[in-house]
Scaffold this active site. Structure first.
Site, PDB file in Angstrom:
ATOM      1  N   HIS A   1      44.322  83.229  24.450  1.00  0.00           N
ATOM      2  CA  HIS A   1      44.399  83.630  25.851  1.00  0.00           C
ATOM      3  C   HIS A   1      45.822  84.008  26.243  1.00  0.00           C
ATOM      4  O   HIS A   1      46.035  84.967  26.994  1.00  0.00           O
ATOM      5  CB  HIS A   1      43.889  82.481  26.727  1.00  0.00           C
TER       6      HIS A   1
ATOM      7  N   GLU B   1      46.475  87.454  25.126  1.00  0.00           N
ATOM      8  CA  GLU B   1      45.843  88.409  26.044  1.00  0.00           C
ATOM      9  C   GLU B   1      46.753  88.707  27.231  1.00  0.00           C
ATOM     10  O   GLU B   1      46.872  89.850  27.678  1.00  0.00           O
ATOM     11  CB  GLU B   1      44.504  87.852  26.513  1.00  0.00           C
TER      12      GLU B   1
END
Length: 406
Positions: free
Chosen positions: A45, A48
């Site tokens: 994450h 990202e």
């Protein structure tokens, strides 16, 4: 539906929709929270986030402006098994969207100063989940339910794991996982397959094939019983669940229909009993989650702390009825109509079509057109549904986690 495989292993799937003027396009990386260790929790994450901080050709502001200035959108998300970057633009702007996505995914700057800033952003995101108990309860529930398996790790990671990351951790992840054989590219809209593949070969053809992400292990076991997490709150939040097979198991279709009949809308059993007749909750619904190695089917309810035990008792009573007697012919037909209607309506969106199209590739399933998918829903029998009710909805086999005041 058309598909191709580039020389470096990147899989490409497209669907032409000449009746629309928009294009939805996305890149999926086989890297999610289930690929992480407890010590590396949240790195997928964080990656990202970090790719949006800039590339060799674009600043963070230029990335944001690149498609917004054209009336389009750019978004990303991380799941347990994938990280996705998607764009939605007019068909005439597809070359720009593809160029931006390739730049983001393949050439992020990954600067140490950006990492430190983005750590703070993710920690604020973690704080946001903690301030949203109907989200937090699912993280707490999953951590216990999956009994140490990576499916129970929070996608965002923890403050401790996020703070501990160094830039070399992100660079290593990118060099190992953001490579050809881990990438699926999808495109839906007013496009031509060969033209899309040609553009993708130019933009993505130079990336190495790399190594396939390690296979996720099957969960050894899950738990049943109850846990209570004390927290001052105006409501008590409960998640009840049972393990199911993975998305590859045909029982998935029966479980989807059970979920619809049991708690999928205002006409469902749980909504009518728990909310309309007993006024024990405002929000109550059934859910299911399917992954490559396992799944989960269950119920969420938010209720007053003083009513939480009664709400749980009544929900488990409904579980017992469902397990013992199953659903009726009428409920099954309504659930089928509901599922088919939602599928058809969703297909009016190129974004929803993209998710459906890529989903087959990510799951390793053969592509089925909408009529085939609707026929599979229609073919589910009452005996199959009621067998699944007995198998997965026994009230004595569920795991319940409650988040709320003591």
């Amino acid at each position: 539906m058309h598909e191709a495989v580039l020389d470096n292993g990147i899989r490409v799937v497209t669907e032409r929709r000449p009746d629309v003027r928009s294009v939805a396009v996305g890149v999926w990386i086989a890297q999610g929270s289930a690929h992480e260790t407890p010590e590396s929790g949240g790195v997928s994450h964080l990656m990202e986030h970090l790719v949006f901080k800039g590339t060799g050709r674009r600043t963070a502001h230029e990335i944001a402006l690149s498609l917004e200035s054209l009336g389009g959108s750019l978004d990303a998300y991380t799941t347990r098994e994938h990280t996705s970057y998607q764009a939605h633009v007019l068909d005439e702007h597809l070359p720009v969207a593809l160029d931006v996505l390739a730049d983001l995914v393949l050439h992020p700057r990954l600067d140490p100063s950006d990492l430190e800033l983005e750590k703070d952003v993710v920690i604020e995101e973690i704080a946001g989940v903690e301030d949203t108990p109907d989200d937090m309860v699912f993280d707490l529930h999953g951590a216990k339910f999956w009994n140490g398996h990576a499916y129970g790790q929070p996608i965002l990671g923890t403050r401790e794991t996020v703070r501990a990351f160094e830039i070399d951790d992100l660079r290593s992840l990118h060099s190992e996982r953001y490579r050809g054989r881990n990438i699926v590219l999808g495109c839906v809209g007013n496009i031509e397959h060969d033209d899309v593949v040609s553009q993708l070969m130019e933009l993505f053809g130079g990336v190495g094939a790399g190594c396939v992400s390690p296979e996720i292990e099957e969960p050894a076991d899950t738990i049943s019983g109850r846990n209570y997490v004390v927290r001052d709150a105006a409501q008590a939040h409960l998640v009840i669940s049972h393990a199911t097979p993975s998305f590859a198991d045909p029982v998935r279709n029966a479980l989807i229909l059970i979920s619809g009949a049991f708690g999928g809308g205002m006409s469902s059993r749980l909504f009518q009993r728990i909310r309309e007749e007993l006024a024990l909750a405002y929000s109550v619904y059934a859910f299911q989650s399917f992954y490559s190695k396992a799944g989960m089917a269950g119920v969420y309810v938010g209720t007053r702390p003083e009513a939480s035990e009664k709400a749980l008792e009544r929900i488990l009573f409904e579980y017992g009825k469902l397990c013992e007697h199953g659903v009726t012919d009428e409920e099954l037909e309504q659930a089928k109509s509901h599922a088919k209607g939602r599928s058809i309506l969703a297909m009016e969106s190129t974004g929803a079509r993209l998710l459906r199209l890529v989903g087959f590739t990510l799951r390793g399933e053969p592509y089925r057109d909408l009529d085939e998918s609707l026929a599979r829903i229609e073919a589910v029998t009452l005996d199959e549904v009621n067998s699944a009710c007995q198998r997965f909805y026994n009230p004595d086999d569920q795991y319940t986690l409650t988040l709320g005041s003591a």
